[in-house]
Design a protein around this motif. Sequence first.
Motif, PDB file in Angstrom:
ATOM      1  N   PRO A 159       0.944  -1.266   0.077  1.00 55.91           N
ATOM      2  CA  PRO A 159       0.125   0.009   0.012  1.00 55.91           C
ATOM      3  C   PRO A 159       0.773   1.198   0.006  1.00 55.91           C
ATOM      4  N   MET A 160       0.458   2.163  -0.589  1.00 54.92           N
ATOM      5  CA  MET A 160       1.233   3.450  -0.756  1.00 54.92           C
ATOM      6  C   MET A 160       1.670   4.056   0.394  1.00 54.92           C
ATOM      7  N   ASN A 161       0.604   4.182   1.314  1.00 53.49           N
ATOM      8  CA  ASN A 161       0.863   4.798   2.683  1.00 53.49           C
ATOM      9  C   ASN A 161       1.789   3.929   3.543  1.00 53.49           C
ATOM     10  N   ILE A 162       1.931   2.796   3.193  1.00 51.10           N
ATOM     11  CA  ILE A 162       3.014   1.928   4.139  1.00 51.10           C
ATOM     12  C   ILE A 162       4.410   2.349   3.652  1.00 51.10           C
ATOM     13  N   TYR A 163       4.398   2.337   2.047  1.00 51.57           N
ATOM     14  CA  TYR A 163       5.713   3.019   1.368  1.00 51.57           C
ATOM     15  C   TYR A 163       6.244   4.246   1.863  1.00 51.57           C
ATOM     16  N   ILE A 164       5.202   5.173   1.938  1.00 51.58           N
ATOM     17  CA  ILE A 164       5.618   6.834   2.232  1.00 51.58           C
ATOM     18  C   ILE A 164       6.064   6.630   3.653  1.00 51.58           C
ATOM     19  N   ALA A 165       5.317   5.926   4.765  1.00 46.68           N
ATOM     20  CA  ALA A 165       5.853   5.764   5.926  1.00 46.68           C
ATOM     21  C   ALA A 165       7.315   5.223   6.002  1.00 46.68           C
ATOM     22  N   MET A 174       7.168  15.189  -0.001  1.00 47.97           N
ATOM     23  CA  MET A 174       5.662  14.799  -0.431  1.00 47.97           C
ATOM     24  C   MET A 174       5.294  15.697  -1.454  1.00 47.97           C
ATOM     25  N   SER A 214      -6.335  -0.367  -1.680  1.00 43.92           N
ATOM     26  CA  SER A 214      -5.793   1.230  -1.537  1.00 43.92           C
ATOM     27  C   SER A 214      -4.820   1.285  -3.067  1.00 43.92           C
ATOM     28  N   ASP A 215      -4.358   2.336  -3.273  1.00 45.02           N
ATOM     29  CA  ASP A 215      -3.437   2.741  -4.101  1.00 45.02           C
ATOM     30  C   ASP A 215      -2.139   2.088  -3.646  1.00 45.02           C
ATOM     31  N   GLY A 216      -1.125   1.870  -4.443  1.00 41.92           N
ATOM     32  CA  GLY A 216      -0.101   1.207  -3.836  1.00 41.92           C
ATOM     33  C   GLY A 216       0.873   0.759  -5.075  1.00 41.92           C
TER      34      GLY A 216
END
Length: 284
Positions: A159-165, A174, A214-216
Motif C-alpha cells: 500500500p502506498m501509505n506503507i511505502y511512504i511511512a 511529499m 488502496s493505491d500502492g
Amino acid sequence: MPEPITTVGIGAIAAYLGKDGLQKLLGPTADYLGGELQEFTKKRIENVGKIFSKAEEKLGENIDSPGHVPPKVLKTIINEGSYCDDEVAVDYFGGILASSRTDLGRDDRGARIAKILDGMSTYQIRSHYVIYSLIKKVFSESGYMYNQDDRHKMQLFIPMNIYIASMQFDEKEMQQFGGIINHALFGLNSDDLIEGFQYGPLEQIKKHFVDASSDGIIVAPSAFGAELYLWGHGKGNQDLSYALNAKELTDLQDVPLYLDGVSATDNEHNKSRQQDASEAGASA
C-alpha cells in the motif's frame, strides 16, 4: 603544530571501533588507510568511521577470526561511502565491508557491489531496503528459493501509505512525491534490482491485483536485488535464498516497516498463510 590529517583521521575512525578494531577488521589492508584519508574532511572521516562501526557490528564474533579486506574494496568503500550520511546507505556500505572480509586474497567482489551502491540515490537505496525487507517478512516461511521458478511467486503488493511511512518523507519531499517514486522504481528496475513493477491509484492497481484495497505498488524481486540485500547485511557469501531469513537478517531500528495491507499477489501463497494462521489458532 596540528597533527597530519592522516593521523587524526585514523584516530577518529578507530574511535568508532573496539580495541584493535581497525587491525581486526581490515587485517594487513589497514596499512593502506593513511594515504586514502590524506585529503578527507572531518565529515567524510566521520562517515567512514560509521561505516567501519557497522561492519564490525555485522561481523560480531567473526571479527576475531583470520581474514582481511582486499585493498580494492577498501579504496572503493572509503572513496564512495565517505560521502554518504544516510543511515540506510551507511548500513549497506558497512555490510559490504563486512561481507568482503575473508581469507581469500583476491575476492574483491565487494568493490563492484560498492560501486553499484554509489550509483544509487538515497531514495533508491531506501526503496530497495524497504521492498526486500517486506518481501523477507512476508515470504520467510514460504520455502521459496530466489530462483527463476519462485521469484515471480514473491511479487508483492505494498500500500502506498506503507511505502511512504517507511521512506519517511518530509513535507517538501511529499510535494515532489510523483517524481521521487518514479525515479526510485524506474531506477531500481533499470539496474535489475527489481524484476518489474506497477504503481498507481486503486483502480489501476486492481487491474493487476484484484484484492488490493488502496493505491500502492506491485513489485517483484530479482536475483541481483537479493544479492545486494545480502551484501548490505554483511552476508554476501550466503546463498541468495538467505535473503528470506527473517531470523538472521535484522531490521534497522530507525526505519519503520509495517505489514498492514502488504500482501503477496499470488493467491496460492495467501491461502497457505491463512491456513497456517488458522491451524496455529486451533492449536492454541
